[in-house]
Scaffold this motif. Structure first.
Motif, mmCIF file in Angstrom:
data_model
loop_
_atom_site.group_PDB
_atom_site.id
_atom_site.type_symbol
_atom_site.label_atom_id
_atom_site.label_comp_id
_atom_site.label_asym_id
_atom_site.label_seq_id
_atom_site.Cartn_x
_atom_site.Cartn_y
_atom_site.Cartn_z
ATOM 1 N N LYS A 139 2.288 11.463 7.354
ATOM 2 C CA LYS A 139 0.995 12.153 7.499
ATOM 3 C C LYS A 139 1.034 13.159 8.647
ATOM 4 C CE LYS A 139 -2.635 10.889 5.925
ATOM 5 N NZ LYS A 139 -3.475 11.367 4.817
ATOM 6 N N GLU A 140 2.202 13.248 9.304
ATOM 7 C CA GLU A 140 2.434 14.149 10.442
ATOM 8 C C GLU A 140 1.592 13.772 11.658
ATOM 9 O OE1 GLU A 140 2.172 18.230 9.212
ATOM 10 O OE2 GLU A 140 3.786 18.022 7.744
ATOM 11 N N ASN A 141 1.265 12.502 11.756
ATOM 12 C CA ASN A 141 0.607 11.974 12.953
ATOM 13 C C ASN A 141 1.708 11.455 13.878
ATOM 14 O OD1 ASN A 141 -1.960 12.474 11.871
ATOM 15 N ND2 ASN A 141 -1.972 10.515 10.799
ATOM 16 N N TYR A 142 2.378 12.380 14.551
ATOM 17 C CA TYR A 142 3.609 12.051 15.269
ATOM 18 C C TYR A 142 3.385 11.137 16.469
ATOM 19 C CZ TYR A 142 5.499 15.714 12.304
ATOM 20 O OH TYR A 142 5.870 16.466 11.216
ATOM 21 N N GLN A 143 2.270 11.288 17.156
ATOM 22 C CA GLN A 143 2.007 10.414 18.295
ATOM 23 C C GLN A 143 1.826 8.972 17.839
ATOM 24 O OE1 GLN A 143 1.686 11.340 21.921
ATOM 25 N NE2 GLN A 143 2.202 9.170 21.749
ATOM 26 N N LEU A 175 -0.175 -0.173 1.091
ATOM 27 C CA LEU A 175 0.539 0.680 2.033
ATOM 28 C C LEU A 175 1.841 1.177 1.413
ATOM 29 C CD1 LEU A 175 0.890 1.958 4.814
ATOM 30 C CD2 LEU A 175 1.930 -0.196 5.599
ATOM 31 N N GLU A 176 2.543 0.308 0.717
ATOM 32 C CA GLU A 176 3.775 0.731 0.047
ATOM 33 C C GLU A 176 3.484 1.812 -0.990
ATOM 34 O OE1 GLU A 176 7.625 -1.586 -1.288
ATOM 35 O OE2 GLU A 176 6.012 -1.951 -2.714
ATOM 36 N N ARG A 183 4.899 5.669 -0.905
ATOM 37 C CA ARG A 183 5.595 6.268 -2.045
ATOM 38 C C ARG A 183 4.959 7.583 -2.465
ATOM 39 N NH1 ARG A 183 6.464 0.923 -5.917
ATOM 40 N NH2 ARG A 183 8.273 0.075 -4.830
ATOM 41 N N GLN A 184 3.633 7.630 -2.459
ATOM 42 C CA GLN A 184 2.930 8.846 -2.827
ATOM 43 C C GLN A 184 3.220 9.969 -1.824
ATOM 44 O OE1 GLN A 184 -1.310 8.376 -3.189
ATOM 45 N NE2 GLN A 184 -1.626 10.413 -4.007
ATOM 46 N N LEU A 185 3.232 9.644 -0.548
ATOM 47 C CA LEU A 185 3.521 10.637 0.470
ATOM 48 C C LEU A 185 4.975 11.119 0.379
ATOM 49 C CD1 LEU A 185 1.651 9.017 3.492
ATOM 50 C CD2 LEU A 185 1.055 11.187 2.360
ATOM 51 N N LEU A 186 5.883 10.224 0.056
ATOM 52 C CA LEU A 186 7.285 10.606 -0.110
ATOM 53 C C LEU A 186 7.468 11.563 -1.281
ATOM 54 C CD1 LEU A 186 9.069 7.180 0.523
ATOM 55 C CD2 LEU A 186 9.323 9.239 1.899
ATOM 56 N N ARG A 187 6.749 11.278 -2.372
ATOM 57 C CA ARG A 187 6.815 12.185 -3.524
ATOM 58 C C ARG A 187 6.278 13.564 -3.155
ATOM 59 N NH1 ARG A 187 5.363 7.464 -6.497
ATOM 60 N NH2 ARG A 187 3.140 7.986 -6.294
ATOM 61 N N LYS A 188 5.197 13.580 -2.389
ATOM 62 C CA LYS A 188 4.589 14.849 -1.989
ATOM 63 C C LYS A 188 5.484 15.629 -1.048
ATOM 64 C CE LYS A 188 0.400 16.732 0.152
ATOM 65 N NZ LYS A 188 -0.930 16.383 0.780
ATOM 66 N N LYS A 189 6.114 14.926 -0.112
ATOM 67 C CA LYS A 189 6.915 15.576 0.923
ATOM 68 C C LYS A 189 8.307 15.984 0.419
ATOM 69 C CE LYS A 189 8.515 14.891 5.713
ATOM 70 N NZ LYS A 189 7.747 15.994 6.320
ATOM 71 N N TYR A 190 8.909 15.102 -0.366
ATOM 72 C CA TYR A 190 10.316 15.329 -0.767
ATOM 73 C C TYR A 190 10.494 15.512 -2.275
ATOM 74 C CZ TYR A 190 11.089 13.523 3.946
ATOM 75 O OH TYR A 190 11.065 13.314 5.293
#
Length: 303
Positions: free
Chosen positions: A45-49, A289-290, A294-301
């Motif tokens: 989610k790019e919440n790096y902190q 959460l899993e 997975r959804q974020l991984l599909r979106k990002k990569y």
């Protein structure tokens, strides 16, 4: 097999961030995995902190792993870079190069690390990267690596182009006895994250033998259940190995305990209300959460 490698392995995994005695055990189930899963979600989610803080908590509790699909040291290097903690970012870069045999080209092509290229230390690390990798390969048990590759090939031979039931019985029995001996000797599940069998870049052999777990039958699983759970707890086996073992044997009736298959719904999971309690207890992330990861991984990569 070069089982003496285990001592070197433990030294490399403890790394620069842990000061505890080498023979002290850790509880990854209660003190590590859940922080890492939440950190992976925040990172995507790019919440790096938030991701950094969660991973630092996990690292404080247990030596860092380098789990497939997560790669904790690399995420920490990225987060530290984004937060302006450049020295720390370089420390994690060297840690993953030395401890896990990560190829420098992967880091060089990582956009989140681009700003580090202007530092002198980047150039120095790049000059040493090949030596780091060669030193890593010296710790790999190549005989074991070849044996694991053969076991996996045999597993697939009787299951490709039609299922050979009788052949599978023989192969699975042989593989099971071999795996018993290997795990007993090295006190770990021989996967790439523990360095024993090496990562994907060592040679042409694929070190991932996770498929073997799915073909351990119900009778044999009784032997493996306490062993797998103990190894997961101590950070010496993939965190999903216990859930995979159980649910793979429940395919016959189609009602599952841990919901490891992404295409099943709530009605196919026994006692769904307590699913997350069961999952967390064996090292898995909460079910939703899993799915979110997975959804974020599909979106990002595009995975």
């Amino acid at each position: 097999m070069k089982i003496k490698i285990l001592l070197l392995l433990l030294v490399s995994v403890v790394g620069f961030s842990q000061k505890k005695k080498i023979n002290e055990e850790y509880d990854y189930i209660n003190n590590y995995y859940q922080f890492v899963y939440q950190a992976q979600y925040e990172y995507l989610k790019e919440n790096y902190q938030k991701a950094y803080d969660l991973l630092k908590t996990a690292e404080k509790n247990c030596p860092l792993l380098n789990q497939m699909g997560i790669y904790e040291p690399t995420i920490l290097a990225e987060c530290a870079t984004k937060l302006g903690k450049h020295k720390e970012a370089f420390d994690y870069i060297e840690f993953t190069l030395k401890g896990f045999g990560t190829k420098f080209t992967y880091l060089e092509n990582n956009e989140n690390l681009t700003e580090l290229k202007s530092f002198k230390r980047w150039k120095k690390i790049k000059e040493k990267a090949n030596k780091y990798f060669q030193d890593y390969t010296k710790r790999v048990d190549f005989d074991l690596r070849k044996e694991l590759n053969f076991m996996k090939k045999e597993d697939q031979r009787v299951r490709t182009n039609g299922f050979d039931a009788e052949g599978a019985k023989i192969v699975d029995s042989i593989n099971n006895e071999k795996l018993k001996k290997i795990v007993a000797e090295c006190d770990c599940y021989p996967n790439y994250s523990l360095n024993l069998s090496g990562n994907y870049d060592v040679d042409e052999f694929d070190p991932d033998i996770s498929v073997l777990v799915f073909h351990i039958n119900t009778k044999r699983s009784e032997y493996w259940k306490p062993i797998f759970l103990d190894l997961i707890k101590r950070g010496r086996a993939p965190a999903d190995i216990y859930g995979n073992l159980i649910d793979s044997n429940l395919r016959v009736n189609g009602i599952f305990q841990y919901g490891i298959y992404s295409n099943i719904k709530e009605d196919k999971i026994d006692d769904f209300e307590n699913l997350d309690k069961r999952r967390i207890a064996v090292g898995l992330p909460p079910w939703q959460l899993e799915k979110d990861i997975r959804q974020l991984l599909r979106k990002k990569y595009g995975m």
